[in-house]
Motif scaffolding. Structure first.
Motif, mmCIF file in Angstrom:
data_model
loop_
_atom_site.group_PDB
_atom_site.id
_atom_site.type_symbol
_atom_site.label_atom_id
_atom_site.label_comp_id
_atom_site.label_asym_id
_atom_site.label_seq_id
_atom_site.Cartn_x
_atom_site.Cartn_y
_atom_site.Cartn_z
ATOM 1 N N ASP A 224 -10.763 -31.117 -15.077
ATOM 2 C CA ASP A 224 -9.376 -30.654 -15.187
ATOM 3 C C ASP A 224 -8.795 -31.309 -16.439
ATOM 4 O O ASP A 224 -8.702 -32.538 -16.512
ATOM 5 N N GLY B 34 -1.178 -21.212 -13.126
ATOM 6 C CA GLY B 34 -1.211 -22.652 -13.392
ATOM 7 C C GLY B 34 -2.587 -23.232 -13.101
ATOM 8 O O GLY B 34 -3.423 -22.599 -12.411
ATOM 9 N N GLY B 35 -2.816 -24.440 -13.626
ATOM 10 C CA GLY B 35 -4.054 -25.149 -13.308
ATOM 11 C C GLY B 35 -4.097 -25.459 -11.816
ATOM 12 O O GLY B 35 -5.170 -25.549 -11.218
ATOM 13 N N GLN B 36 -2.916 -25.588 -11.221
ATOM 14 C CA GLN B 36 -2.845 -25.913 -9.799
ATOM 15 C C GLN B 36 -3.570 -24.849 -8.974
ATOM 16 O O GLN B 36 -4.330 -25.171 -8.063
ATOM 17 N N VAL C 281 -10.326 -35.773 -13.945
ATOM 18 C CA VAL C 281 -9.444 -35.536 -15.095
ATOM 19 C C VAL C 281 -9.897 -36.568 -16.133
ATOM 20 O O VAL C 281 -9.363 -37.670 -16.203
ATOM 21 N N PRO D 27 -5.619 -30.894 -18.657
ATOM 22 C CA PRO D 27 -4.349 -30.386 -19.190
ATOM 23 C C PRO D 27 -3.882 -31.110 -20.448
ATOM 24 O O PRO D 27 -3.022 -30.617 -21.162
ATOM 25 N N TYR D 28 -4.453 -32.317 -20.700
ATOM 26 C CA TYR D 28 -3.845 -33.209 -21.709
ATOM 27 C C TYR D 28 -4.698 -33.462 -22.941
ATOM 28 O O TYR D 28 -4.274 -34.183 -23.843
ATOM 29 N N TYR E 161 -5.321 -37.151 -9.451
ATOM 30 C CA TYR E 161 -4.115 -36.356 -9.700
ATOM 31 C C TYR E 161 -3.382 -36.126 -8.367
ATOM 32 O O TYR E 161 -3.955 -35.526 -7.453
ATOM 33 N N ILE F 284 -7.355 -25.208 -9.196
ATOM 34 C CA ILE F 284 -7.912 -26.237 -8.292
ATOM 35 C C ILE F 284 -7.977 -25.668 -6.872
ATOM 36 O O ILE F 284 -8.968 -25.814 -6.162
ATOM 37 N N ARG G 269 3.866 -20.554 -15.715
ATOM 38 C CA ARG G 269 2.869 -20.646 -14.636
ATOM 39 C C ARG G 269 1.545 -19.974 -15.010
ATOM 40 O O ARG G 269 1.058 -19.105 -14.281
ATOM 41 N N THR H 249 -4.691 -25.309 -18.760
ATOM 42 C CA THR H 249 -3.329 -24.844 -18.486
ATOM 43 C C THR H 249 -2.511 -24.746 -19.769
ATOM 44 O O THR H 249 -2.759 -25.486 -20.732
ATOM 45 N N TYR I 17 -14.363 -33.808 -8.631
ATOM 46 C CA TYR I 17 -13.167 -33.412 -9.385
ATOM 47 C C TYR I 17 -12.755 -34.577 -10.289
ATOM 48 O O TYR I 17 -12.614 -35.715 -9.819
ATOM 49 N N ASN J 219 -4.308 -38.160 -15.330
ATOM 50 C CA ASN J 219 -3.131 -38.207 -14.472
ATOM 51 C C ASN J 219 -3.624 -38.714 -13.133
ATOM 52 O O ASN J 219 -4.463 -38.057 -12.514
ATOM 53 N N SER K 123 0.655 -25.280 -19.386
ATOM 54 C CA SER K 123 1.867 -25.994 -18.969
ATOM 55 C C SER K 123 2.270 -27.105 -19.929
ATOM 56 O O SER K 123 3.453 -27.297 -20.195
ATOM 57 N N LYS K 124 1.313 -27.882 -20.427
ATOM 58 C CA LYS K 124 1.687 -29.061 -21.212
ATOM 59 C C LYS K 124 1.675 -28.793 -22.713
ATOM 60 O O LYS K 124 2.131 -29.620 -23.495
HETATM 61 C C1 LIG Z 1 -4.298 -33.129 -13.854
HETATM 62 C C2 LIG Z 1 -3.432 -31.958 -13.570
HETATM 63 N N1 LIG Z 1 -3.982 -30.840 -13.100
HETATM 64 C C3 LIG Z 1 -3.258 -29.760 -12.833
HETATM 65 C C4 LIG Z 1 -1.890 -29.764 -13.023
HETATM 66 C C5 LIG Z 1 -1.128 -28.532 -12.650
HETATM 67 O O1 LIG Z 1 -0.454 -27.987 -13.703
HETATM 68 P P1 LIG Z 1 -0.043 -26.479 -13.797
HETATM 69 O O2 LIG Z 1 -0.242 -25.835 -12.457
HETATM 70 O O3 LIG Z 1 1.371 -26.497 -14.222
HETATM 71 O O4 LIG Z 1 -0.949 -25.873 -14.809
HETATM 72 C C6 LIG Z 1 -1.260 -30.902 -13.510
HETATM 73 C C7 LIG Z 1 0.190 -30.956 -13.678
HETATM 74 O O5 LIG Z 1 0.788 -31.947 -13.911
HETATM 75 C C8 LIG Z 1 -2.060 -32.028 -13.803
HETATM 76 O O6 LIG Z 1 -1.549 -33.162 -14.282
#
Ligand SMILES: Cc1ncc(COP(=O)(O)O)c(C=O)c1O
Length: 466
Positions: free
Chosen positions: A245, A137-139, A212, A247-248, A163, A142, A285, A275, A210, A217, A277-278
């Motif tokens: 970062d 994941g992007g999490q 976004v 994701p969107y 975020y 980070i 993950r 990521t 950091y 978000n 994820s979205k």
């Molecule tokens: C800005 C941002 N970074 C990272 C994430 C982490 O996402 P993931 O770990 O699912 O890739 C999210 C998830 O909502 C996000 O909004």
């Protein structure tokens, strides 16, 4: 993992502390204050500043079927066709079972990194495959950046609000988190420069900035092209790292794409977090980080220590999925669904929120950021909202220092239009009740939100986009 409730009952020999009664085998014992004391001496210093992710806390409540949750950041995974999923997973089982069930390289499979290259190319970025690492994941990306760069007390700069999931990461590494205000064009880069000057005067240099920048978000705003150019210039002039970062970026409902910081910089000073994820699924993950070789070398060591490698099985799934060549069409379908939901949320806010409230009108992404008069504490308001079976994320979760109490994050991707309308109606009801109570108690009639945001003590610089 071992259940710590049993661990407690198995330690009768700590001097002066009687053994806790053994919990019934079918029930988990609640941890008492005394039980916690037994462990306290063992905890690392950093646990004192660790913070829970607000969304994780809320998930248990919002999972109740009667609750309309505008709290999560959940993409609507029901839009992914089950028959495609079944066919892809069956192919993996039939053709690559042993490899898909095996460990993989820490950096991720070369084929997965090719898929990542395709996604990034769609936003005008062309990283060297060796600069990409697949992460959980992007999490995790980070987390790995912070693990690689941050010592206790180091400054990390981010947006205000930021975020909410990044706040616990920066806290875990004991960063000194500084947040720079935003307006409807994203981070105020002029204020960033002021902050950097102040820090430089103290002999301090942030470890990274950091951001976004696209459909942020939680605020939903996008950094303007001009500010992007300036931010990249600042990074170069001052030799600072920026962590973008994103994701969107591909979930745009209107307007023209803006160049990413990574594309503008070419990957020298900008690290990039992406990521699946979205745009595909958070359950797989899988995300990624792009970083120049010296940083990547350390990140790989950090990832080995964390989890050796990300899921090989889901990397195989990504490969299968991209192999079908339909990923762009799926994102188009998501855009159609989410645009309608965003519109439903904006219309409902107009209808049900009082005149004193303001909110952002995002051109993409998953979130609206709403701001209420100063006397609101949205953490308290959430308790009232939950009684009405509706949830949002209180603004304080997006700040490292307790600010943001007048704001809330509202998600429009995880609920259908009817649920969104009803959810906003219910939140609007508790907000109005609070406004009425304030006016009755004080005899004052709160003026509409200030035109100049600097008049507010709270850092929530967004005007109502009417
Ligand atoms: C800005 C941002 N970074 C990272 C994430 C982490 O996402 P993931 O770990 O699912 O890739 C999210 C998830 O909502 C996000 O909004």
């Amino acid at each position: 993992m071992r259940d710590t409730s049993t661990l407690v009952s198995e330690q009768p020999d700590i001097p002066g502390v009687p053994a806790a009664p053994a919990p019934a085998p079918h029930r988990r014992a609640h941890t008492s204050a005394r039980d916690l004391e037994r462990y306290a001496a063992l905890f690392a210093q950093r646990t004192r500043v660790m913070r829970s992710s607000a969304m994780r806390d809320l998930m248990e409540i919002t999972a109740r079927p009667e609750v309309i949750s505008l709290a999560g950041g959940l993409p609507d995974t029901s839009t992914f066709p089950p028959e495609s999923f079944a066919a892809q997973m069956t192919r993996i089982a039939q053709e690559s079972s042993a490899e898909a069930l095996q460990y993989g390289p820490t950096e991720g499979f070369a084929r997965t990194r090719e898929c990542i290259g395709e996604v990034m190319a769609a936003e005008g970025m062309h990283p060297d495959p060796d600069d990409i690492i697949v992460t959980t994941g992007g999490q995790q990306a980070i987390d790995l950046v912070a693990k690689t760069l941050v010592d206790p007390g180091d400054v990390v700069v981010c947006e205000a609000p930021t975020y909410p999931g990044a706040v616990p990461v920066f806290c875990s590494y004991e960063a000194d988190t500084r947040q720079v205000e935003m307006d409807s064009d994203g981070m105020r880069v002029d204020l960033l420069e002021e902050l950097l000057e102040e820090l430089a005067a103290e002999g301090r240099r942030p470890k990274f900035i950091y951001t976004v920048p696209t459909f942020q978000n939680p605020a939903g705003v996008t950094l303007s092209a001009e500010r992007r150019r300036r931010l990249v210039e600042i990074a170069r002039e001052r030799e600072l790292l920026v962590v973008e970062d994103n994701p969107y970026g591909l979930l745009r409902y209107q307007g023209e794409p803006v160049e990413t910081l990574y594309a503008l910089d070419g990957g020298d000073y900008v690290l990039y977090v992406g990521t699946f994820s979205k745009i595909l699924s958070p359950g797989i993950r899988l995300g990624w980080l792009c970083a120049p070789p010296p940083v990547m070398e350390k990140v790989v060591l950090g990832k080995q220590a964390s989890d050796l490698c990300s899921s090989t099985l889901t990397q195989y799934f990504v490969d299968e999925y991209f192999g079908e060549g339909q990923w762009g069409a799926y994102i188009e379908s998501l855009i159609g669904v989410y645009r309608a939901r965003r519109d439903a949320m904006l219309e409902s806010l107009e209808r049900h929120f009082p005149e004193q409230a303001t909110w952002t009108a995002p051109a993409g992404g998953l979130f609206v950021w709403a701001t209420l008069p100063d006397y609101f504490d949205t953490t308290d308001l959430l308790a009232r909202a939950l009684r009405e079976n509706v949830a949002f994320v209180p603004g304080a979760a997006a700040y490292a220092d307790g600010r943001g109490t007048g704001s809330m994050r509202l998600n429009f991707s995880g609920s259908n239009e009817d649920e969104i309308r009803e959810g906003i109606r219910r939140i609007g009801k508790v907000v109005r009740e609070q406004v009425d109570l304030f006016e009755t108690l004080t005899g004052e009639h709160e003026l509409p939100a200030p035109a100049d945001e600097s008049e507010r003590g709270d850092v929530v610089p967004f005007r109502r986009d009417r």
